[in-house]
Design a protein around this motif. Structure first.
Motif, short mmCIF file in Angstrom:
data_model
loop_
_atom_site.label_atom_id
_atom_site.label_comp_id
_atom_site.label_asym_id
_atom_site.label_seq_id
_atom_site.Cartn_x
_atom_site.Cartn_y
_atom_site.Cartn_z
N VAL A 110 0.81 -1.11 -0.15
CA VAL A 110 -0.05 0.11 -0.11
C VAL A 110 0.84 1.41 -0.23
CG1 VAL A 110 -1.62 1.45 1.39
CG2 VAL A 110 -1.88 -1.22 1.10
N VAL A 111 0.68 2.06 -1.04
CA VAL A 111 1.27 3.37 -0.80
C VAL A 111 0.09 4.52 -0.39
CG1 VAL A 111 2.53 5.34 -2.25
CG2 VAL A 111 2.94 2.86 -2.67
N ALA A 112 0.32 5.34 0.53
CA ALA A 112 -0.57 6.24 0.99
C ALA A 112 -0.08 7.63 0.96
CB ALA A 112 -1.17 5.77 2.52
N LEU A 196 -1.96 2.61 14.57
CA LEU A 196 -0.58 2.65 14.23
C LEU A 196 0.13 1.48 14.82
CD1 LEU A 196 0.45 6.48 15.14
CD2 LEU A 196 -0.13 5.38 13.07
N ALA A 197 -0.30 0.99 16.01
CA ALA A 197 0.25 -0.35 16.53
C ALA A 197 0.02 -1.55 15.20
CB ALA A 197 -0.43 -0.74 17.74
N ALA A 198 -1.35 -1.66 14.81
CA ALA A 198 -1.54 -2.58 13.76
C ALA A 198 -0.80 -2.36 12.54
CB ALA A 198 -3.22 -2.38 13.38
N LEU A 199 -0.72 -1.15 12.08
CA LEU A 199 0.21 -0.61 10.99
C LEU A 199 1.61 -1.11 10.99
CD1 LEU A 199 -1.59 2.58 9.80
CD2 LEU A 199 -1.72 0.55 8.77
N ALA A 200 2.02 -0.80 12.31
CA ALA A 200 3.55 -1.22 12.58
C ALA A 200 3.86 -2.63 12.52
CB ALA A 200 4.02 -0.80 14.19
N THR A 201 2.78 -3.67 12.55
CA THR A 201 2.96 -5.19 12.39
C THR A 201 2.97 -5.34 10.72
OG1 THR A 201 0.50 -5.61 12.41
CG2 THR A 201 2.04 -5.76 14.71
N LEU A 202 2.44 -4.57 9.99
CA LEU A 202 2.19 -4.70 8.63
C LEU A 202 3.40 -3.71 7.90
CD1 LEU A 202 -1.56 -4.61 8.63
CD2 LEU A 202 -0.20 -6.58 7.85
N SER A 203 4.29 -3.04 8.44
CA SER A 203 5.02 -2.02 7.86
C SER A 203 5.89 -2.35 6.90
CB SER A 203 5.99 -1.37 8.82
OG SER A 203 6.68 -2.66 9.49
N ASP A 204 5.98 -3.68 6.48
CA ASP A 204 6.84 -4.04 5.07
C ASP A 204 5.92 -4.04 3.97
OD1 ASP A 204 5.24 -6.13 6.24
OD2 ASP A 204 6.20 -7.74 5.42
N ALA A 232 7.35 2.13 8.66
CA ALA A 232 6.94 2.02 7.34
C ALA A 232 8.03 2.76 6.60
CB ALA A 232 5.64 2.41 6.90
N ARG A 233 8.21 2.45 5.33
CA ARG A 233 8.94 3.49 4.66
C ARG A 233 8.44 4.72 4.32
NH1 ARG A 233 10.39 4.04 -1.08
NH2 ARG A 233 12.38 4.53 -1.40
N PHE A 234 9.12 5.89 4.25
CA PHE A 234 8.67 7.08 3.69
C PHE A 234 9.28 7.44 2.32
CE2 PHE A 234 9.25 11.48 2.99
CZ PHE A 234 8.03 12.15 3.25
N ALA A 235 8.46 7.99 1.17
CA ALA A 235 9.07 8.30 -0.09
C ALA A 235 8.47 9.54 -0.52
CB ALA A 235 8.73 7.14 -1.07
N GLU A 236 9.16 10.37 -1.26
CA GLU A 236 8.74 11.56 -1.89
C GLU A 236 8.54 11.39 -3.35
OE1 GLU A 236 11.60 14.84 -1.30
OE2 GLU A 236 10.51 15.63 0.54
N PHE A 237 7.50 11.94 -3.69
CA PHE A 237 6.78 11.80 -5.02
C PHE A 237 6.94 13.13 -5.75
CE2 PHE A 237 5.89 7.86 -3.88
CZ PHE A 237 5.10 7.07 -4.77
N LEU A 259 7.00 0.44 -5.86
CA LEU A 259 6.44 -0.75 -5.68
C LEU A 259 7.65 -1.79 -5.99
CD1 LEU A 259 3.02 -0.49 -7.32
CD2 LEU A 259 3.79 -0.71 -4.83
N ALA A 260 8.63 -1.40 -6.97
CA ALA A 260 9.69 -2.59 -7.33
C ALA A 260 10.56 -2.77 -6.36
CB ALA A 260 10.24 -1.89 -8.62
N GLN A 261 10.86 -1.76 -5.59
CA GLN A 261 11.55 -1.87 -4.47
C GLN A 261 11.23 -2.94 -3.23
OE1 GLN A 261 12.47 1.95 -2.69
NE2 GLN A 261 13.44 2.73 -4.58
N HIS A 262 9.96 -2.95 -3.10
CA HIS A 262 9.33 -3.92 -2.41
C HIS A 262 9.01 -5.29 -3.01
CE1 HIS A 262 8.87 -1.09 0.85
NE2 HIS A 262 8.79 -0.08 -0.08
N ASP A 263 8.90 -5.41 -4.14
CA ASP A 263 8.37 -6.64 -4.87
C ASP A 263 9.05 -6.92 -6.13
OD1 ASP A 263 6.85 -8.80 -4.74
OD2 ASP A 263 5.02 -7.82 -5.59
N GLU A 264 10.68 -6.99 -5.90
CA GLU A 264 11.24 -6.97 -7.13
C GLU A 264 11.06 -8.26 -7.86
OE1 GLU A 264 13.23 -4.41 -8.07
OE2 GLU A 264 13.38 -5.39 -10.04
N PRO A 265 10.94 -9.30 -7.37
CA PRO A 265 10.62 -10.51 -8.36
C PRO A 265 9.33 -10.45 -9.27
CG PRO A 265 11.54 -11.05 -6.27
CD PRO A 265 11.10 -9.81 -6.07
#
Length: 276
Positions: A110-112, A196-204, A232-237, A259-265
């Motif tokens: 997910v990218v928010a 935030l606690a739940a999101l921390a368990t899904l941060s990848d 979670a990762r932070f990215a600028e667009f 997305l490629a950085q997280h799911d390259e294969p």
């Protein structure tokens, strides 16, 4: 139950796009054109505003309604064992966070982008009060005055004199997506408190994003804060809050890279992928 309103284009892994505002996907076509070269792009229209429902009555919106609709849509478009990417923009980003928290099973990543869940901030009460002022201004003086108050709040400026205007009639409001956002979305969504606690368990599976032109502004700070609290990762667009419309090609390319950085294969930034 019928599938939630949406458009579908392209081929490849499913990418669900949840627009901002009142969920009308206007202005996103150039970006989704680029993304459809690599993905099956499913653009969600929570209120059906681009699918014949503009002008019909709208109730106050809840984040959970949008994420539940997104979940039903994914169940309809995904095959057995498949999962989807999600891009949520502004209020759609809040729905994407809720979707990840409550229904993570079918999500790859997910990218928010600049979700206005400002209550998480140390000065969250003040920022939520600002959005209440935006709503009150809309009701008193119409959408242009409210947009001016919102712009000042997002950029950290003191509100100037109220822009002259008048409240919209009920029918005028129902045919104006921006007015529908101000009337029925802004308060409920900016009051939403992400888990935030739940999101921390899904941060990848989560990236918080903000526009490079939004540096120093409220929603850039919010995205950075949520990323920091959840791991979670932070990215600028490219661009600012509406970078997807301002720089559609560059925004789409940045999303593919993220997305490629997280799911390259499974998804390459160099060529389309038809795998799921």
């Amino acid at each position: 139950m019928t599938e939630p309103h949406h458009d579908r284009r392209g081929d490849g892994p499913v990418l669900l796009v949840v627009p901002g505002g009142a969920g009308h996907p206007m202005g996103l076509g150039p970006m989704t054109d680029v993304l459809a070269e690599r993905f099956t792009v499913v653009t969600y229209d929570p209120l059906g505003l681009a699918h014949g429902r503009l002008g019909e009555p709208v109730a106050d919106q809840r984040v959970e309604q949008w994420s539940d609709g997104a979940s039903r849509l994914l169940e309809a478009v995904l095959g057995d064992g498949e999962s989807a990417y999600v891009l949520g923009l502004s209020s759609g980003g809040i729905a994407a966070l809720d979707l990840l928290t409550r229904r993570p099973q079918r999500l790859r990543h997910v990218v928010a982008h600049e979700p206005p869940c400002v209550g998480v901030l140390p000065d969250g009460a003040r920022q939520r009060a600002m959005f209440q002022e935006v709503y009150d201004t809309y009701r008193a003086a119409g959408p242009q005055a409210a947009a001016a108050r919102l712009g000042a709040g997002l950029t950290g400026q003191e509100p100037g004199e109220t822009v002259s205007g008048r409240p919209l009639s009920r029918q005028e409001e129902l045919t104006d997506p921006m007015a529908l956002f101000l009337a029925h979305v802004v308060r409920g969504f900016t009051s939403y408190a992400p888990d935030l606690a739940a999101l921390a368990t899904l941060s990848d599976r989560l990236t918080l994003a903000a526009g490079a032109d939004s540096r120093g502004q409220l929603l850039h700070r919010t995205a950075e804060f949520v990323a920091g609290r959840t791991g979670a990762r932070f990215a600028e667009f490219p661009g600012g809050h509406v970078g997807a419309g301002e720089h559609p090609v560059a925004f789409a390319e940045r999303l593919v890279e993220t997305l490629a950085q997280h799911d390259e294969p499974r998804v390459s930034s160099d060529r389309p992928s038809a795998s799921h």
